[in-house]
Design a protein around this motif. Structure first.
Motif, mmCIF file in Angstrom:
data_model
loop_
_atom_site.group_PDB
_atom_site.id
_atom_site.type_symbol
_atom_site.label_atom_id
_atom_site.label_comp_id
_atom_site.label_asym_id
_atom_site.label_seq_id
_atom_site.Cartn_x
_atom_site.Cartn_y
_atom_site.Cartn_z
ATOM 1 N N THR A 163 0.817 -1.215 0.000
ATOM 2 C CA THR A 163 0.000 0.000 0.000
ATOM 3 C C THR A 163 0.849 1.263 0.000
ATOM 4 N N GLN A 164 2.174 1.110 0.088
ATOM 5 C CA GLN A 164 3.031 2.292 0.037
ATOM 6 C C GLN A 164 3.142 2.821 -1.389
ATOM 7 N N ASP A 165 3.467 1.928 -2.321
ATOM 8 C CA ASP A 165 3.541 2.308 -3.729
ATOM 9 C C ASP A 165 2.384 1.738 -4.542
ATOM 10 N N ASN A 166 1.433 1.081 -3.830
ATOM 11 C CA ASN A 166 0.212 0.572 -4.458
ATOM 12 C C ASN A 166 0.497 -0.439 -5.569
ATOM 13 N N TYR A 167 1.092 -1.578 -5.149
ATOM 14 C CA TYR A 167 1.364 -2.680 -6.067
ATOM 15 C C TYR A 167 0.840 -3.981 -5.481
ATOM 16 N N PHE A 168 0.454 -4.877 -6.372
ATOM 17 C CA PHE A 168 0.071 -6.231 -5.983
ATOM 18 C C PHE A 168 1.143 -7.168 -6.506
ATOM 19 N N LEU A 169 1.774 -7.945 -5.606
ATOM 20 C CA LEU A 169 2.844 -8.875 -5.964
ATOM 21 C C LEU A 169 2.332 -10.285 -5.768
ATOM 22 N N LEU A 170 2.424 -11.104 -6.819
ATOM 23 C CA LEU A 170 1.774 -12.406 -6.815
ATOM 24 C C LEU A 170 2.554 -13.477 -6.068
ATOM 25 N N SER A 171 3.878 -13.321 -5.929
ATOM 26 C CA SER A 171 4.681 -14.368 -5.285
ATOM 27 C C SER A 171 5.605 -13.772 -4.231
ATOM 28 N N ASP A 172 6.089 -14.632 -3.336
ATOM 29 C CA ASP A 172 7.040 -14.194 -2.314
ATOM 30 C C ASP A 172 8.329 -13.690 -2.961
ATOM 31 N N GLN A 173 8.797 -14.394 -3.992
ATOM 32 C CA GLN A 173 10.035 -13.994 -4.656
ATOM 33 C C GLN A 173 9.886 -12.624 -5.320
ATOM 34 N N ALA A 174 8.752 -12.431 -5.997
ATOM 35 C CA ALA A 174 8.514 -11.139 -6.636
ATOM 36 C C ALA A 174 8.459 -10.031 -5.594
ATOM 37 N N TYR A 175 7.859 -10.347 -4.457
ATOM 38 C CA TYR A 175 7.753 -9.338 -3.401
ATOM 39 C C TYR A 175 9.124 -8.979 -2.839
ATOM 40 N N GLU A 176 9.992 -9.966 -2.635
ATOM 41 C CA GLU A 176 11.328 -9.698 -2.116
ATOM 42 C C GLU A 176 12.149 -8.905 -3.132
ATOM 43 N N GLU A 177 12.054 -9.282 -4.415
ATOM 44 C CA GLU A 177 12.765 -8.537 -5.449
ATOM 45 C C GLU A 177 12.246 -7.103 -5.537
ATOM 46 N N TYR A 178 10.954 -6.973 -5.381
ATOM 47 C CA TYR A 178 10.337 -5.647 -5.426
ATOM 48 C C TYR A 178 10.818 -4.787 -4.263
ATOM 49 N N ARG A 179 10.851 -5.355 -3.075
ATOM 50 C CA ARG A 179 11.316 -4.610 -1.897
ATOM 51 C C ARG A 179 12.777 -4.203 -2.061
ATOM 52 N N THR A 180 13.589 -5.133 -2.554
ATOM 53 C CA THR A 180 15.008 -4.832 -2.763
ATOM 54 C C THR A 180 15.174 -3.715 -3.787
ATOM 55 N N ALA A 181 14.421 -3.822 -4.886
ATOM 56 C CA ALA A 181 14.495 -2.807 -5.931
ATOM 57 C C ALA A 181 14.060 -1.446 -5.405
ATOM 58 N N ARG A 182 13.022 -1.443 -4.595
ATOM 59 C CA ARG A 182 12.526 -0.173 -4.062
ATOM 60 C C ARG A 182 13.547 0.467 -3.131
ATOM 61 N N LEU A 183 14.195 -0.362 -2.285
ATOM 62 C CA LEU A 183 15.225 0.167 -1.395
ATOM 63 C C LEU A 183 16.380 0.746 -2.199
ATOM 64 N N GLU A 184 16.797 0.010 -3.240
ATOM 65 C CA GLU A 184 17.892 0.498 -4.071
ATOM 66 C C GLU A 184 17.490 1.783 -4.789
ATOM 67 N N TYR A 185 16.236 1.833 -5.219
ATOM 68 C CA TYR A 185 15.759 3.027 -5.923
ATOM 69 C C TYR A 185 15.863 4.254 -5.034
ATOM 70 N N TYR A 186 15.374 4.140 -3.803
ATOM 71 C CA TYR A 186 15.401 5.293 -2.913
ATOM 72 C C TYR A 186 16.819 5.643 -2.478
ATOM 73 N N GLU A 187 17.679 4.629 -2.366
ATOM 74 C CA GLU A 187 19.075 4.910 -2.056
ATOM 75 C C GLU A 187 19.724 5.683 -3.198
ATOM 76 N N LYS A 188 19.485 5.220 -4.425
ATOM 77 C CA LYS A 188 20.041 5.908 -5.584
ATOM 78 C C LYS A 188 19.451 7.309 -5.724
ATOM 79 N N LYS A 189 18.186 7.438 -5.376
ATOM 80 C CA LYS A 189 17.540 8.744 -5.440
ATOM 81 C C LYS A 189 18.201 9.720 -4.479
ATOM 82 N N LYS A 190 18.530 9.230 -3.290
ATOM 83 C CA LYS A 190 19.225 10.086 -2.316
ATOM 84 C C LYS A 190 20.586 10.505 -2.854
#
Length: 388
Positions: free
Chosen positions: A202-229
């Motif tokens: 509900t933070q970025d409003n996405y539906f992730l169908l699998s645990d693996q997709a969710y973990e990859e998504y979380r990792t990508a989001r963390l990297e995105y915000y780190e790179k943004k900083k």
């Protein structure tokens, strides 16, 4: 571009212009300057390309979450219930519940009327029929909700179509519901084990169908915000320096001088050429403000081209003031006008070199984004086709 080369370029242009002004012979001045420009502009563009490319290469973007496994990889486990149960039970619950509710409601009304007529003699039947009616309608309503939930679930499954990540906005638009409703609805289905490994973000409003997709998504989001900083910090560090601001101020002074000359010269054709020159030079220095890293190369180039331009425009103004325009003056003015065209070509090429590399990087980012969206099944055409 090495300073010695720039000095050679500057000397050639300066000598050509000074010679033309001192002798009054502007013949072939445009061709001479044009030859020098063509010999040097590619080197300038190369220098600008490196600087601009470095500036754009720090743009972050989300990692790609693949939609389906590669052909040589094992198939993913089942991620959702393809044949959810409960439909038959829900139908029975509806039929039985509403039947009991309607029958007992009729009894409740009857005994309530009798009780009111004969002084609460039928209070116990009223209570019993009231409880049965409430139970029956509750059972029927729950059955209805269950059937509607299962219908929405099947609709979501068709729309998701095995995609590992889907924005909630897509589902909301497709089903004419709010994002909040879709998020709550999907979470309810997850809780009922209709989706086995799904997650609702509900933070970025996405539906992730699998645990693996969710973990990859979380990792990508963390990297995105780190790179943004990091990018924001770099942008802060690359604010316009005093030296760059000085270059911009000098450029604005030349822009004002071009405008003043344009105002002082009545000819329509030369005015049109000077309007174009003013716009080109202004846009070049606007780019310097956005990308100060290109300032050193532009400083070297503008130190020669803009003073040359000013000298030519001043000479044209003096010639234009002459009360009688003989053949020599007319030819000289025509040669200067042709030289102005040549300089405009130089400024246009330089401006194109700035925008061309920005456009290349932007188109590369768009290509990466389109690839990512296509893999995730989020492109509009893919989304539409998958639901036909």
């Amino acid at each position: 571009m090495p300073n010695s080369n720039w000095n050679d370029v500057g000397d050639k242009i300066k000598d050509a212009v000074d010679s033309a002004i001192s002798t009054g012979d502007f013949t072939n001045l445009s061709r001479s300057i044009g030859d020098v420009i063509n010999d040097t502009i590619d080197n300038v563009k190369s220098s600008v390309k490196v600087s601009v490319k470095t500036s754009y290469s720090s743009n972050p973007y989300y990692k790609t979450v693949h939609t389906r496994p590669a052909p040589d990889q094992p198939q993913m486990p089942e991620l959702y219930n393809k044949r959810p149960g409960g439909q038959a039970g829900a139908i029975i619950s509806m039929a039985l519940g509403y039947s009991i509710g309607i029958f007992t409601l009729a009894g409740l009304i009857t005994f309530t009327a009798l009780s009111a007529a004969v002084s609460h003699m039928f209070i116990v039947p009223v209570i019993i029929f009231g409880v049965l009616a409430a139970t029956g309608f509750t059972l029927g309503i729950n059955g209805t909700k269950k059937i509607r939930l299962l219908n929405r679930y099947r609709s979501y499954v068709r729309q998701i179509n095995h995609h590992l990540s889907v924005p909630l906005q897509q589902l909301a638009d497709r089903n004419h519901k709010s994002i909040a409703f879709i998020a709550k609805d999907l979470q309810k289905m997850i809780n009922q084990h209709l989706f086995y490994e799904a997650h609702v973000d509900t933070q970025d409003n996405y539906f992730l169908l699998s645990d693996q997709a969710y973990e990859e998504y979380r990792t990508a989001r963390l990297e995105y915000y780190e790179k943004k900083k990091i990018m924001e910090k770099e942008q802060e560090e690359h604010k316009v320096s005093a030296e760059c601001q000085k270059l911009i101020d000098e450029g604005q002074a030349y822009v004002r001088h071009i405008r003043e000359c344009n105002d002082a010269i009545p000819g329509e054709e030369i005015s049109r050429k000077l309007d174009k020159m003013e716009q080109l030079v202004q846009r070049i220095f606007d780019e310097v403000r956005i990308h100060p890293e290109v300032a050193p190369d532009l400083q070297k180039m503008m130190n020669y081209y803009l003073p040359t331009t000013s000298k030519l425009l001043n000479a044209y103004r003096e010639l234009d003031k002459q009360p009688i325009a003989g053949e020599n003056i007319s030819n000289t003015k025509a040669e200067i006008e042709q030289t102005v065209d040549t300089l405009n070509v130089a400024f246009e090429k330089l401006l194109d070199s700035l925008f061309a590399d920005c456009a290349w990087d932007i188109s590369s980012d768009i290509s990466v984004l389109n690839t990512m969206l296509a893999q995730e099944g989020l492109k509009e055409d893919d989304f539409t086709l998958n639901n036909k």
